[in-house]
Design an enzyme around this catalytic site. Structure first.
Site, PDB file in Angstrom:
ATOM      1  CE  LYS A   1      -1.869   2.756   2.869  1.00  0.00           C
ATOM      2  NZ  LYS A   1      -1.812   4.019   2.109  1.00  0.00           N
TER       3      LYS A   1
ATOM      4  CD  GLU B   1      13.713   3.946   7.772  1.00  0.00           C
ATOM      5  OE1 GLU B   1      13.876   4.691   8.757  1.00  0.00           O
ATOM      6  OE2 GLU B   1      13.756   4.330   6.605  1.00  0.00           O
TER       7      GLU B   1
ATOM      8  CB  CYS C   1      13.176   8.923   7.948  1.00  0.00           C
ATOM      9  SG  CYS C   1      14.103   7.895   6.816  1.00  0.00           S
TER      10      CYS C   1
ATOM     11  CD  GLU D   1      10.144  12.383  11.478  1.00  0.00           C
ATOM     12  OE1 GLU D   1       9.044  11.821  11.636  1.00  0.00           O
ATOM     13  OE2 GLU D   1      11.095  11.881  10.864  1.00  0.00           O
TER      14      GLU D   1
HETATM   15  P1  NDP Z   1       2.142   8.167   8.371  1.00  0.00           P
HETATM   16  O1  NDP Z   1       3.126   7.480   9.213  1.00  0.00           O
HETATM   17  O2  NDP Z   1       0.799   8.415   8.927  1.00  0.00           O
HETATM   18  O3  NDP Z   1       1.929   7.340   7.003  1.00  0.00           O
HETATM   19  C1  NDP Z   1       2.864   6.459   6.414  1.00  0.00           C
HETATM   20  C2  NDP Z   1       2.113   5.342   5.683  1.00  0.00           C
HETATM   21  O4  NDP Z   1       1.326   4.585   6.610  1.00  0.00           O
HETATM   22  C3  NDP Z   1       1.125   5.835   4.637  1.00  0.00           C
HETATM   23  O5  NDP Z   1       1.068   4.924   3.552  1.00  0.00           O
HETATM   24  C4  NDP Z   1      -0.174   5.841   5.414  1.00  0.00           C
HETATM   25  O6  NDP Z   1      -1.287   5.839   4.571  1.00  0.00           O
HETATM   26  C5  NDP Z   1      -0.045   4.576   6.220  1.00  0.00           C
HETATM   27  N1  NDP Z   1      -0.866   4.500   7.434  1.00  0.00           N
HETATM   28  C6  NDP Z   1      -1.388   5.527   8.174  1.00  0.00           C
HETATM   29  N2  NDP Z   1      -2.098   5.055   9.234  1.00  0.00           N
HETATM   30  C7  NDP Z   1      -2.003   3.693   9.168  1.00  0.00           C
HETATM   31  C8  NDP Z   1      -2.511   2.624   9.999  1.00  0.00           C
HETATM   32  N3  NDP Z   1      -3.224   2.826  11.106  1.00  0.00           N
HETATM   33  N4  NDP Z   1      -2.219   1.345   9.625  1.00  0.00           N
HETATM   34  C9  NDP Z   1      -1.484   1.098   8.547  1.00  0.00           C
HETATM   35  N5  NDP Z   1      -0.993   2.064   7.728  1.00  0.00           N
HETATM   36  C10 NDP Z   1      -1.226   3.345   8.034  1.00  0.00           C
HETATM   37  O7  NDP Z   1       2.788   9.499   7.852  1.00  0.00           O
HETATM   38  P2  NDP Z   1       2.067  10.797   7.242  1.00  0.00           P
HETATM   39  O8  NDP Z   1       2.090  10.627   5.785  1.00  0.00           O
HETATM   40  O9  NDP Z   1       0.750  11.070   7.879  1.00  0.00           O
HETATM   41  O10 NDP Z   1       3.102  11.916   7.714  1.00  0.00           O
HETATM   42  C11 NDP Z   1       3.052  12.398   9.052  1.00  0.00           C
HETATM   43  C12 NDP Z   1       4.429  12.508   9.632  1.00  0.00           C
HETATM   44  O11 NDP Z   1       5.090  11.251   9.616  1.00  0.00           O
HETATM   45  C13 NDP Z   1       5.377  13.422   8.855  1.00  0.00           C
HETATM   46  O12 NDP Z   1       5.184  14.756   9.214  1.00  0.00           O
HETATM   47  C14 NDP Z   1       6.708  12.888   9.284  1.00  0.00           C
HETATM   48  O13 NDP Z   1       7.059  13.458  10.513  1.00  0.00           O
HETATM   49  C15 NDP Z   1       6.477  11.408   9.460  1.00  0.00           C
HETATM   50  N6  NDP Z   1       6.917  10.577   8.305  1.00  0.00           N
HETATM   51  C16 NDP Z   1       8.070   9.879   8.437  1.00  0.00           C
HETATM   52  C17 NDP Z   1       8.544   9.139   7.367  1.00  0.00           C
HETATM   53  C18 NDP Z   1       9.833   8.399   7.448  1.00  0.00           C
HETATM   54  O14 NDP Z   1      10.461   8.190   6.420  1.00  0.00           O
HETATM   55  N7  NDP Z   1      10.238   7.937   8.610  1.00  0.00           N
HETATM   56  C19 NDP Z   1       7.832   9.090   6.094  1.00  0.00           C
HETATM   57  C20 NDP Z   1       6.590   9.826   6.078  1.00  0.00           C
HETATM   58  C21 NDP Z   1       6.170  10.544   7.164  1.00  0.00           C
HETATM   59  P3  NDP Z   1      -1.957   7.271   4.161  1.00  0.00           P
HETATM   60  O15 NDP Z   1      -0.923   8.026   3.405  1.00  0.00           O
HETATM   61  O16 NDP Z   1      -3.087   6.847   3.350  1.00  0.00           O
HETATM   62  O17 NDP Z   1      -2.329   7.914   5.470  1.00  0.00           O
END
Ligand code: NDP
Length: 502
Positions: free
Chosen positions: A189, A265, A300, A399
């Site tokens: 996904k 991660e 990240c 973050e």
């Molecule tokens: P999320 O952690 O919410 O999302 C990452 C992925 O997980 C997306 O595909 C999301 O889908 C999915 N997801 C969300 N909720 C669930 C759940 N309950 N069960 C399974 N999958 C889920 O990140 P966001 O995109 O909301 O970003 C928010 C913050 O996260 C950023 O501001 C940043 O701080 C951090 N982030 C960190 C990353 C890293 O590389 N470590 C990468 C991205 C974000 P969907 O997009 O449909 O919500």
């Protein structure tokens, strides 16, 4: 003009999007409601995707399980899987014109970065894991001489992968490459914000000879489709990249729905520890500026906390500010753009709010702290420096996922090393010094899954795993550790009958 200097700019209206989920080797919609997807560069409508219901996720997973049985993917000779994965990587490289446009039009990655990094890194990660397919195996272990002890690896079955929006293709390849090479099937996904490029990846997998149903993409929201994937009883392992909060939700779901292993991660708040003997300030400034402005800070491993010896602090801060002055935002489809937008208005609000809250808490704004007057409809944030911060300032604790650097100074090594630690995160750390003793002492004491010494950022060495300590995650992406984590190990003990008994 040679290929490296060519302007690969394009018209975003000309990019044809693949549509739907990718299940059983083909694109499909399956009656799901639609979700609109916007272009980060200008906020205009890019297209729409189906928002997978739990039934759609169930169909994708059951199909993947059936495909494993009918194709024998996990039972095939490992070199046969490796051949298909290598062909897939070659097709990804060959498709760079289309794939890079698809990535750039719908994400924060400028076309230059998509071509120079995202697509080649995606292909090479798949190649790296293809090479692992027959290199790491089980073991024959010491037992009594009248028995034989074996540790036999086998794939899990269906692996659920959830990828974020900041590096849509390469993050997907880090999850899918090892799982597929080890003989599993994947249901991926992608983020609902960047859903299209992995569909193309799936089409190319079929062309490379991967059996239908082994690599699947389901689109939809994280809290519904993502959660349904993690909870599905036939999903035996989950690999997730995203925020620490969502990682905790994924882990909880995995614990309550089958006790399945997770690779997480997660977020970071990584320090750049600069000692007084770190060398040329201008070179350092460039390195530190790249560390927190790359992908507009949406990485990240972004190095967002500068911990600098007081003797060089003033000069280094001035030089960083000077370096970041030349940064200019642009549309991701403009070939000249090197600094793209934040992913959307929600993320932009989060970045701006964190800076404001930090200033309200006593921080001093040295540069930035505002949006660029950039292309209309997008959100482009100025590289921002905050000083007079403490360990409780929001920009130091949280973050932010934007181009924001906090600056703290120290006068003796132990103080600097203590400041480099973080109570929640431990993803990466940069250590800059001319002394090997100092570097190694600091490396031992900083709690971080990755330490870069006199550099900041990943290399093309896929053998080096990446993954965090503490709230930054569990397990590793990349490296042989990522491959081995896609296998479960069966312990076998055989009693060897004595001659009299045969
Ligand atoms: P999320 O952690 O919410 O999302 C990452 C992925 O997980 C997306 O595909 C999301 O889908 C999915 N997801 C969300 N909720 C669930 C759940 N309950 N069960 C399974 N999958 C889920 O990140 P966001 O995109 O909301 O970003 C928010 C913050 O996260 C950023 O501001 C940043 O701080 C951090 N982030 C960190 C990353 C890293 O590389 N470590 C990468 C991205 C974000 P969907 O997009 O449909 O919500």
């Amino acid at each position: 003009m040679n290929a490296d200097t060519q302007d690969h700019g394009f018209d975003p209206e000309d990019v044809k999007l693949p549509q739907g989920h990718f299940i059983d080797g083909k694109l499909c919609w399956l009656g799901d409601d639609g979700l609109e997807v916007m272009r980060p560069s200008d906020g205009r409508l890019l297209g729409s995707i189906p928002d997978a219901s739990a039934d759609t996720v169930d169909q994708a997973v059951r199909n993947a399980q059936a495909a494993l049985a009918s194709s024998g993917w996990g039972r095939r000779p490992p070199r046969e899987r490796a051949r298909i994965l290598r062909r897939w990587a070659d097709l990804i490289d060959a498709d760079i014109d289309y794939l890079a446009q698809l990535e750039a039009v719908g994400s924060t990655r400028p076309i230059h970065d998509a071509r120079a990094h995202e697509i080649p890194f995606t292909a090479e990660a798949i190649r790296f894991f293809a090479e692992c397919a027959d290199k790491y195996s089980g073991d024959v272990v010491s037992t009594r001489s009248d028995s034989l002890g074996l540790i036999v690896p086998e794939p899990y079955g269906v692996v659920g992968a959830i990828a974020p929006w900041n590096f849509p293709l390469s993050m997907a390849s880090w999850k899918c490459g090892p799982a597929l090479a080890a003989g599993n099937a994947i249901v991926l996904k992608p983020s609902e914000l960047t859903p299209f490029s992995t569909l193309r990846m799936a089409e190319l997998a079929i062309r490379a000879g991967m059996p239908a149903g082994i690599f699947n993409v389901v689109q939809g929201r994280g809290t519904t489709a993502g959660a349904a994937l993690v909870r599905h009883p036939l999903v035996r392992k989950v690999s997730f990249t995203g925020s620490t909060a969502t990682g905790a939700a994924v882990m909880t779901d995995a614990a309550h729905h089958g006790m399945k292993p997770v690779t997480l991660e997660l977020g970071g708040k990584s320090p750049q520890l600069v000692f007084g003997d770190a060398g040329d300030v201008k070179t350092l400034a460039g390195r530190i500026a790249r560390g927190f402005t790359s992908n507009a800070g949406q990485a990240c491993v972004a190095g967002t906390r500068l911990i600098v010896h007081a003797s060089v602090a003033e000069e280094l801060m001035s030089s960083i500010i000077e370096t970041t002055k030349s940064i200019a935002p642009g549309l991701t489809w403009d070939g000249a753009t090197r600094y793209g937008p934040l992913i959307d208005g929600r993320q932009a609000g989060k970045v701006d709010q964190a800076v404001r809250a930090s200033v309200a808490a006593g921080a001093t704004l040295l540069a930035g702290g505002a949006f660029f007057d950039g292309p209309r409809g997008g959100h482009y944030y100025r590289p921002t420096l905050l000083t007079n911060v403490t360990s409780t300032t929001p920009a130091v604790c949280d973050e932010i996922f934007g181009p924001v650097l906090t600056v703290q100074t120290f006068t003796d090594d132990d103080e600097g090393i203590a400041l480099a630690g973080h109570p929640i995160y431990g993803l990466a750390a940069g250590i800059h010094t001319g002394s090997i003793d100092r570097a190694l002492r600091a490396m031992r004491q900083v709690a971080a899954g990755t330490v870069w010494i006199n550099r900041y950022g990943r290399s093309g060495d896929f053998i080096i795993p990446t993954g965090g300590f503490q709230g930054s995650g569990i397990g590793k992406d990349l490296g042989r550790q990522a491959f081995e984590a896609c296998l479960r190990y069966k312990s076998v003990l055989v009693d060897v009958a004595s001659p009299a008994a045969t």
